[in-house]
Design a protein around this motif. Structure first.
Motif, PDB file in Angstrom:
ATOM      1  N   SER A  24       0.836  -1.206   0.000  1.00  0.00           N
ATOM      2  CA  SER A  24       0.000   0.000   0.000  1.00  0.00           C
ATOM      3  C   SER A  24       0.866   1.250   0.000  1.00  0.00           C
ATOM      4  CB  SER A  24      -0.919   0.000   1.216  1.00  0.00           C
ATOM      5  OG  SER A  24      -1.833  -1.077   1.171  1.00  0.00           O
ATOM      6  N   CYS A  25       1.919   1.230   0.797  1.00  0.00           N
ATOM      7  CA  CYS A  25       2.837   2.379   0.848  1.00  0.00           C
ATOM      8  C   CYS A  25       3.470   2.627  -0.513  1.00  0.00           C
ATOM      9  CB  CYS A  25       3.926   2.138   1.883  1.00  0.00           C
ATOM     10  SG  CYS A  25       3.383   2.283   3.591  1.00  0.00           S
ATOM     11  N   PHE A  26       3.844   1.541  -1.195  1.00  0.00           N
ATOM     12  CA  PHE A  26       4.470   1.681  -2.513  1.00  0.00           C
ATOM     13  C   PHE A  26       3.548   2.420  -3.476  1.00  0.00           C
ATOM     14  CE2 PHE A  26       4.560  -0.014  -6.847  1.00  0.00           C
ATOM     15  CZ  PHE A  26       5.827   0.371  -7.240  1.00  0.00           C
ATOM     16  N   PHE A  27       2.283   1.989  -3.568  1.00  0.00           N
ATOM     17  CA  PHE A  27       1.353   2.625  -4.496  1.00  0.00           C
ATOM     18  C   PHE A  27       1.047   4.069  -4.095  1.00  0.00           C
ATOM     19  CE2 PHE A  27       0.037  -1.882  -5.422  1.00  0.00           C
ATOM     20  CZ  PHE A  27       0.480  -1.867  -6.739  1.00  0.00           C
ATOM     21  N   ILE A  28       0.894   4.318  -2.821  1.00  0.00           N
ATOM     22  CA  ILE A  28       0.601   5.683  -2.359  1.00  0.00           C
ATOM     23  C   ILE A  28       1.753   6.625  -2.674  1.00  0.00           C
ATOM     24  CG2 ILE A  28       0.235   7.112  -0.305  1.00  0.00           C
ATOM     25  CD1 ILE A  28      -1.323   4.727   0.890  1.00  0.00           C
ATOM     26  N   TYR A  29       2.975   6.196  -2.401  1.00  0.00           N
ATOM     27  CA  TYR A  29       4.136   7.049  -2.672  1.00  0.00           C
ATOM     28  C   TYR A  29       4.391   7.200  -4.168  1.00  0.00           C
ATOM     29  CZ  TYR A  29       5.264   7.028   2.290  1.00  0.00           C
ATOM     30  OH  TYR A  29       5.228   7.209   3.651  1.00  0.00           O
ATOM     31  N   ALA A  30       4.042   6.175  -4.940  1.00  0.00           N
ATOM     32  CA  ALA A  30       4.179   6.278  -6.396  1.00  0.00           C
ATOM     33  C   ALA A  30       3.235   7.343  -6.948  1.00  0.00           C
ATOM     34  CB  ALA A  30       3.890   4.928  -7.048  1.00  0.00           C
TER      35      ALA A  30
END
Length: 261
Positions: free
Chosen positions: A6-12
């Motif tokens: 989830s963090c990966f997609f949000i930061y992307a």
């Protein structure tokens, strides 16, 4: 694991917004700067996770240490990514060679400090809030969202790779033509190149001249050659990919005309 996905997609997504905002401010127009078609930049997702995981829980550590470590981690990722992309596609996706204190054009001190500041804010302020927010969400909601985002990401990645393969073939064709013609017409090519470089520095004079109109015509033909939506989007997002090739494109045509005179 679901938490980090989830963090990966949000930061992307946040990274994509930053890229778009930066180019709106600096160039006054919208440019989809994403490597992929969707509103996300994977390198920001990987970069943010790298900073969070490598720095770990520093607690009350020296703030200056956190800043410089953030800059080092972000710059290392940018350096590695830029190098790999160039080796795969034989073109630079960004180029800092005009900036002072650069390393091979892949990174430079100016942007390393900017990445350090951004990652410092991320580590100190944004990530703690995001972590709390995600921990409040039920895992039953997080998993389906991650699956949907993952499927979109994979489909987008496949489509982009197919587009890039087509671009790579076109790039190679143009470069091969340029090399073949240069072998036969090195002297003429150099003279034309010198005149072209001088002409480019005098854009206003060129606009009303015969050479300028011919250059504009060749530029239009070059853009028409890359007429697919995906190809045009990538060339707009990373203009330095096409600048060198457009120059070769125009040089090839002029040299051919010289040879037939």
């Amino acid at each position: 694991m679901q938490y980090y996905i989830s963090c990966f997609f949000i930061y992307a997504v946040i990274g994509w917004i930053l890229e778009v905002s930066f180019h709106v401010i600096s160039q006054g127009k919208f440019i989809n700067r994403g490597f992929l078609n969707g509103p996300y930049c994977p390198i920001y997702g990987f970069g943010a996770l790298a900073v969070v995981l490598i720095l770990g829980d520093l607690g009350n550590s020296n703030k200056l240490y956190i800043f410089f470590m953030s800059a080092i981690v972000a710059s290392a990722l940018e350096l590695i990514t830029g190098y790999i992309l160039e080796k795969i596609f034989h073109k630079r996706w960004w180029d800092y060679r005009s900036n002072k204190f650069n390393l091979g054009g892949y990174i430079c001190a100016e942007f390393s400090l900017i990445w350090g500041a951004v990652c410092y804010i991320l580590y100190e302020a944004i990530h703690p809030m995001l972590r709390k927010a995600l921990h409040l969400m039920p895992i039953k909601i997080i998993i389906p969202i991650n699956v949907i985002m993952g499927l979109i990401f994979v489909v987008d990645l496949i489509a982009t790779v197919i587009t890039l393969m087509g671009l790579s073939e076109k790039f190679k064709m143009i470069e091969d033509q340029s090399k073949d013609i240069r072998k036969m017409s090195d002297e003429i090519g150099q003279k034309v190149a010198d005149r072209t470089f001088v002409a480019l520095d005098r854009k206003k004079e060129l606009e009303n001249s015969k050479i300028g109109k011919e250059f504009d015509q060749r530029s239009a033909e070059f853009k028409e050659f890359f007429d697919k939506f995906g190809e045009k989007r990538i060339l707009r997002a990373f203009p330095n990919l096409s600048e060198d090739l457009e120059e070769k494109w125009n040089r090839i045509d002029i040299i051919k005309k010289k040879k037939h005179k």
